[in-house]
Design a protein around this motif. Structure first.
Motif, mmCIF file in Angstrom:
data_model
loop_
_atom_site.group_PDB
_atom_site.id
_atom_site.type_symbol
_atom_site.label_atom_id
_atom_site.label_comp_id
_atom_site.label_asym_id
_atom_site.label_seq_id
_atom_site.Cartn_x
_atom_site.Cartn_y
_atom_site.Cartn_z
ATOM 1 N N ASP A 11 51.379 49.703 25.633
ATOM 2 C CA ASP A 11 52.318 50.118 24.587
ATOM 3 C C ASP A 11 52.763 51.573 24.696
ATOM 4 O OD1 ASP A 11 52.212 47.561 23.550
ATOM 5 O OD2 ASP A 11 50.632 48.050 22.103
ATOM 6 N N LEU A 12 52.053 52.364 25.492
ATOM 7 C CA LEU A 12 52.429 53.783 25.637
ATOM 8 C C LEU A 12 53.750 53.913 26.389
ATOM 9 C CD1 LEU A 12 49.312 55.917 26.681
ATOM 10 C CD2 LEU A 12 50.670 56.138 24.613
ATOM 11 N N GLU A 13 54.654 54.706 25.837
ATOM 12 C CA GLU A 13 55.940 54.914 26.510
ATOM 13 C C GLU A 13 55.760 55.635 27.841
ATOM 14 O OE1 GLU A 13 59.227 56.554 24.328
ATOM 15 O OE2 GLU A 13 58.654 55.457 22.523
ATOM 16 N N SER A 14 54.723 56.449 27.942
ATOM 17 C CA SER A 14 54.512 57.227 29.167
ATOM 18 C C SER A 14 53.909 56.388 30.306
ATOM 19 C CB SER A 14 53.611 58.430 28.873
ATOM 20 O OG SER A 14 52.369 57.989 28.363
ATOM 21 N N SER A 15 53.459 55.174 30.003
ATOM 22 C CA SER A 15 52.885 54.322 31.057
ATOM 23 C C SER A 15 53.974 53.839 32.010
ATOM 24 C CB SER A 15 52.170 53.112 30.440
ATOM 25 O OG SER A 15 51.029 53.519 29.731
ATOM 26 N N ILE A 40 47.989 46.070 34.503
ATOM 27 C CA ILE A 40 47.179 45.680 33.340
ATOM 28 C C ILE A 40 47.487 44.249 32.923
ATOM 29 C CG2 ILE A 40 46.737 46.138 30.895
ATOM 30 C CD1 ILE A 40 47.229 49.146 31.582
ATOM 31 N N LYS A 41 48.771 43.901 32.876
ATOM 32 C CA LYS A 41 49.134 42.531 32.487
ATOM 33 C C LYS A 41 48.575 41.520 33.477
ATOM 34 C CE LYS A 41 53.129 43.391 29.587
ATOM 35 N NZ LYS A 41 54.580 43.258 29.400
ATOM 36 N N HIS A 42 48.605 41.856 34.761
ATOM 37 C CA HIS A 42 48.023 40.977 35.774
ATOM 38 C C HIS A 42 46.526 40.794 35.536
ATOM 39 C CE1 HIS A 42 47.397 39.093 39.695
ATOM 40 N NE2 HIS A 42 46.340 39.875 39.812
ATOM 41 N N GLY A 87 34.665 45.170 27.633
ATOM 42 C CA GLY A 87 35.007 45.197 26.215
ATOM 43 C C GLY A 87 36.054 46.218 25.815
ATOM 44 N N HIS A 88 36.845 46.699 26.781
ATOM 45 C CA HIS A 88 37.839 47.734 26.484
ATOM 46 C C HIS A 88 39.269 47.187 26.495
ATOM 47 C CE1 HIS A 88 34.912 51.012 26.408
ATOM 48 N NE2 HIS A 88 34.248 50.221 27.234
ATOM 49 N N GLN A 89 39.428 46.000 25.924
ATOM 50 C CA GLN A 89 40.745 45.364 25.847
ATOM 51 C C GLN A 89 41.722 46.213 25.032
ATOM 52 O OE1 GLN A 89 37.802 44.010 25.050
ATOM 53 N NE2 GLN A 89 37.616 41.951 25.874
ATOM 54 N N ASN A 90 41.228 46.850 23.956
ATOM 55 C CA ASN A 90 42.105 47.676 23.120
ATOM 56 C C ASN A 90 42.683 48.843 23.908
ATOM 57 O OD1 ASN A 90 41.679 46.007 20.954
ATOM 58 N ND2 ASN A 90 40.221 47.375 19.932
ATOM 59 N N TYR A 91 41.870 49.464 24.745
ATOM 60 C CA TYR A 91 42.341 50.560 25.591
ATOM 61 C C TYR A 91 43.468 50.080 26.497
ATOM 62 C CZ TYR A 91 42.427 53.904 29.447
ATOM 63 O OH TYR A 91 42.832 54.791 30.418
ATOM 64 N N LEU A 92 43.271 48.910 27.104
ATOM 65 C CA LEU A 92 44.286 48.361 28.013
ATOM 66 C C LEU A 92 45.563 48.043 27.244
ATOM 67 C CD1 LEU A 92 41.947 46.047 30.102
ATOM 68 C CD2 LEU A 92 42.911 48.238 30.813
ATOM 69 N N LEU A 146 45.194 55.118 44.470
ATOM 70 C CA LEU A 146 46.421 54.875 45.224
ATOM 71 C C LEU A 146 46.605 53.411 45.622
ATOM 72 C CD1 LEU A 146 46.322 58.027 47.537
ATOM 73 C CD2 LEU A 146 47.610 57.693 45.411
ATOM 74 N N VAL A 147 45.525 52.622 45.594
ATOM 75 C CA VAL A 147 45.587 51.230 46.049
ATOM 76 C C VAL A 147 45.644 50.297 44.839
ATOM 77 C CG1 VAL A 147 44.400 49.438 47.383
ATOM 78 C CG2 VAL A 147 44.323 51.826 48.151
ATOM 79 N N ILE A 148 46.687 49.478 44.789
ATOM 80 C CA ILE A 148 46.910 48.617 43.629
ATOM 81 C C ILE A 148 45.747 47.660 43.382
ATOM 82 C CG2 ILE A 148 48.339 46.712 42.782
ATOM 83 C CD1 ILE A 148 50.774 48.255 43.624
ATOM 84 N N ASN A 149 45.183 47.070 44.439
ATOM 85 C CA ASN A 149 44.076 46.122 44.235
ATOM 86 C C ASN A 149 42.870 46.779 43.569
ATOM 87 O OD1 ASN A 149 45.541 44.020 45.271
ATOM 88 N ND2 ASN A 149 44.550 44.048 47.268
ATOM 89 N N VAL A 150 42.611 48.031 43.895
ATOM 90 C CA VAL A 150 41.504 48.754 43.262
ATOM 91 C C VAL A 150 41.843 48.999 41.794
ATOM 92 C CG1 VAL A 150 40.167 50.905 43.253
ATOM 93 C CG2 VAL A 150 40.735 49.792 45.421
ATOM 94 N N ARG A 151 43.096 49.324 41.516
ATOM 95 C CA ARG A 151 43.517 49.541 40.124
ATOM 96 C C ARG A 151 43.399 48.250 39.313
ATOM 97 N NH1 ARG A 151 49.102 52.627 40.133
ATOM 98 N NH2 ARG A 151 48.501 53.030 37.978
ATOM 99 N N ILE A 152 43.766 47.123 39.915
ATOM 100 C CA ILE A 152 43.632 45.825 39.238
ATOM 101 C C ILE A 152 42.158 45.539 38.960
ATOM 102 C CG2 ILE A 152 43.873 43.325 39.522
ATOM 103 C CD1 ILE A 152 46.505 43.919 41.076
ATOM 104 N N SER A 153 41.302 45.763 39.949
ATOM 105 C CA SER A 153 39.858 45.555 39.756
ATOM 106 C C SER A 153 39.316 46.427 38.630
ATOM 107 C CB SER A 153 39.092 45.846 41.044
ATOM 108 O OG SER A 153 39.439 44.925 42.049
ATOM 109 N N ALA A 154 39.784 47.664 38.558
ATOM 110 C CA ALA A 154 39.337 48.572 37.488
ATOM 111 C C ALA A 154 39.779 48.044 36.127
ATOM 112 C CB ALA A 154 39.883 49.976 37.729
ATOM 113 N N ALA A 155 41.011 47.551 36.035
ATOM 114 C CA ALA A 155 41.501 46.988 34.768
ATOM 115 C C ALA A 155 40.679 45.756 34.381
ATOM 116 C CB ALA A 155 42.983 46.636 34.884
ATOM 117 N N GLU A 156 40.389 44.896 35.340
ATOM 118 C CA GLU A 156 39.579 43.696 35.068
ATOM 119 C C GLU A 156 38.178 44.085 34.602
ATOM 120 O OE1 GLU A 156 39.883 41.656 38.814
ATOM 121 O OE2 GLU A 156 41.752 40.668 38.252
#
Length: 132
Positions: free
Chosen positions: A111-115, A123-125, A101-106, A85-95
């Motif tokens: 590119d997913l329409e459902s995102s 993710i872009k951040h 090494g999971h850049q392809n997943y990101l 629920l917290v954006i900063n935690v989501r950003i940390s998870a993406a980083e």
């Protein structure tokens, strides 16, 4: 050498107990110390206790996962990226996923329409932070 290993377990347990401390700063230092002690069960244990802690401690746990390069945390990090629920935690998870090494997943998520637009921005951040 037997005495040293017993002491190492005692130190680990003592530091682990600090995760119940009322001070968030003490908990964060405990996370950092446990990470430095390099016990093989630390990352799985962090996953188990993650939801019991405030956001600042959760962010530190994710940083520890990123630094450890432990691939056992990947599914957990994906879950946090998609559902926390917290954006900063989501950003940390993406980083962390990027560093592991999971850049392809990101990229696939972008590119997913459902995102959601929010997920794409997160993710872009995170990617921008890592590429710069």
């Amino acid at each position: 050498s037997y005495c040293i290993s017993v002491n190492a377990f005692e130190v680990y347990d003592s530091v682990w107990n600090l995760l119940q401390h009322s001070s968030i700063e003490v908990r964060i230092r405990a996370i950092q110390t446990l990470s430095a002690l390099e016990n093989n069960q630390t990352i799985p244990a962090f996953i188990t206790i993650f939801s019991e802690h405030p956001t600042e401690v959760q962010s530190e746990i994710i940083k520890t996962m990123e630094i450890s390069r432990d691939q056992r945390s990947v599914d957990f990090l994906k879950e946090q990226l998609l559902n926390h629920l917290v954006i900063n935690v989501r950003i940390s998870a993406a980083e962390a996923l990027f560093s592991l090494g999971h850049q392809n997943y990101l990229s696939e998520l972008i590119d997913l329409e459902s995102s959601s637009d929010e997920l794409i921005k997160i993710i872009k951040h995170a990617l921008q932070e890592r590429i710069c």
